[in-house]
Structures are given as C-alpha cells and as structure tokens.
Design a protein around this motif. Structure first.
Motif, PDB file in Angstrom:
ATOM      1  N   THR A  41       0.833  -1.194   0.000  1.00 50.58           N
ATOM      2  CA  THR A  41       0.000   0.000   0.000  1.00 50.58           C
ATOM      3  C   THR A  41       0.874   1.253   0.000  1.00 50.58           C
ATOM      4  N   SER A  43       3.938   1.509  -1.005  1.00 51.27           N
ATOM      5  CA  SER A  43       4.734   1.627  -2.228  1.00 51.27           C
ATOM      6  C   SER A  43       3.967   2.346  -3.334  1.00 51.27           C
ATOM      7  N   TRP A  44       2.650   2.323  -3.252  1.00 52.42           N
ATOM      8  CA  TRP A  44       1.832   2.992  -4.268  1.00 52.42           C
ATOM      9  C   TRP A  44       1.656   4.478  -4.004  1.00 52.42           C
ATOM     10  N   MET A  47       3.343   7.019  -6.312  1.00 54.38           N
ATOM     11  CA  MET A  47       3.255   6.729  -7.748  1.00 54.38           C
ATOM     12  C   MET A  47       2.307   7.670  -8.488  1.00 54.38           C
ATOM     13  N   ALA A  51      -2.075   5.514  -9.279  1.00 51.22           N
ATOM     14  CA  ALA A  51      -2.611   4.747  -8.147  1.00 51.22           C
ATOM     15  C   ALA A  51      -3.962   5.359  -7.764  1.00 51.22           C
ATOM     16  N   THR A  52      -4.989   4.920  -8.442  1.00 55.97           N
ATOM     17  CA  THR A  52      -6.334   5.471  -8.257  1.00 55.97           C
ATOM     18  C   THR A  52      -7.032   4.833  -7.057  1.00 55.97           C
ATOM     19  N   LYS A  53      -8.157   5.403  -6.692  1.00 62.23           N
ATOM     20  CA  LYS A  53      -8.977   4.833  -5.618  1.00 62.23           C
ATOM     21  C   LYS A  53      -9.402   3.410  -5.983  1.00 62.23           C
ATOM     22  N   ALA A  55      -7.781   1.277  -7.765  1.00 58.18           N
ATOM     23  CA  ALA A  55      -6.626   0.401  -7.592  1.00 58.18           C
ATOM     24  C   ALA A  55      -6.429   0.082  -6.109  1.00 58.18           C
ATOM     25  N   PHE A  56      -6.544   1.103  -5.248  1.00 52.97           N
ATOM     26  CA  PHE A  56      -6.421   0.858  -3.809  1.00 52.97           C
ATOM     27  C   PHE A  56      -7.556  -0.024  -3.300  1.00 52.97           C
ATOM     28  N   LEU A  59      -6.607  -3.503  -4.095  1.00 53.34           N
ATOM     29  CA  LEU A  59      -5.576  -3.993  -3.184  1.00 53.34           C
ATOM     30  C   LEU A  59      -6.145  -4.346  -1.818  1.00 53.34           C
ATOM     31  N   VAL A 142      -6.068  -1.739 -12.484  1.00 51.92           N
ATOM     32  CA  VAL A 142      -4.753  -1.796 -11.838  1.00 51.92           C
ATOM     33  C   VAL A 142      -3.688  -1.985 -12.918  1.00 51.92           C
ATOM     34  N   LEU A 146       1.632  -0.847 -11.268  1.00 49.26           N
ATOM     35  CA  LEU A 146       1.252  -0.984  -9.862  1.00 49.26           C
ATOM     36  C   LEU A 146       1.397  -2.412  -9.363  1.00 49.26           C
TER      37      LEU A 146
END
Length: 168
Positions: A41, A43-44, A47, A51-53, A55-56, A59, A142, A146
């Motif tokens: 988390t 590491s993103w 970026m 690293a969009t919402k 994508a999070f 994760l 993603v 990422l």
C-alpha cells in the motif's frame, strides 16, 4: 493498519491461550502479519495519479495475487526464523504459536524437516498463483506498473530468506 493490529491481537490470543492454530487459520492471519499489506500500500503512495482509488480498493480487497505475495513472505520468514524464535523464548511451553512450521508440524504430526519440505511446496504453489493472477488482473483498474511492486516485494522476501535470515 487495522487488519495488522487485529491479526497481531489474534496471535497474542493464540500465544497466551497456548493454542497452536490450524495451518489454514495461521496462513489467513499471516496475510496481514507478513507486513506486505502495509508495504505494498505504501509503495503505491508515491506513484502519483496512476494509483487510483479503484486500484487501492482492489488492493484492500485482498485479491489472490496479493494474498499469494503475503503468504509467500510470511512462510519464508517462518522457515528461517522458527528455530531462532524458539531459542529466544518466543514460545509458550515450547510451542511457537507464531510459526507456520510449528502449526504444520502439530496439525499433520510431522517432523520439522517434513514440515519444511511441505511448506516449501506451499510457497512454490503460491508463486504459481501469484504469476498466474498477474495476467488476470484488469489493467484498466490496476495498471501493470502498480502490480510490479507486489511482485518485487515478494522477490525481495525470497532473496532475504533464501539461504539464511538476512535480517539478522
């Protein structure tokens, strides 16, 4: 962070209750205790907008690729730290409740050497899962850039714990 704290609390309950969990329980709890939830988390964060919402959200849903990465890291650590933790006294009545090796030995009634062999096979299978899942991820949500930190963090754990505990 909440998942990590909750998982450490679970380990404390096992420890003070002198209970060795089943391997499946241990590995599920090992996802956050591997530390990789936080590392990936974080590491993103640098970026940028890639690293969009979404994508999070992907994760934090603990997708199979990420679960594989966390379990690989957890079990690699366990293989090399098991004996050292016992020597330090990180056990209850001689039983290390925070080690996949101990969980496997108790659940399946095998020797330490047999547990190591089986756990290495489990790790190998999770590497296959990680690599397979890499190609299944929707790159519209993603992007591959990422996904690489997840793979590279797993590679780091493999390198650090390959022949000896490089954290010592």
């Amino acid at each position: 962070m909440k998942k990590v704290v909750k998982a450490y609390f679970q380990e404390a309950k096992w420890y003070y209750g002198k209970k060795v969990p089943r391997m499946k329980q241990y590995m599920k709890n090992g996802i956050p205790t591997s530390g990789y939830l936080l590392l990936a988390t974080n590491s993103w964060l640098g970026m940028g907008e890639i690293a969009t919402k979404d994508a999070f959200d992907w994760l934090t849903s603990e997708p199979p690729m990420f679960v594989a990465s966390c379990i690989i890291a957890r079990l690699l650590n366990d293989l090399l730290s098991h004996e050292e933790e016992q020597k330090r006294g990180d056990t209850t009545s001689g039983v290390d409740t925070s080690s996949g090796v101990e969980c496997y030995m108790k659940e399946y009634g095998v020797t330490k050497e047999e547990a190591h062999t089986k756990i290495r096979k489990i790790i190998e299978n999770y590497w296959k899962d990680l690599n397979e899942e890499y190609f299944k991820v929707d790159v519209a949500i993603v992007p591959r850039v990422l996904l690489m930190p997840i793979i590279n963090l797993t590679r780091v754990s493999e390198f650090i714990y390959k022949d000896e505990d490089a954290y010592k």
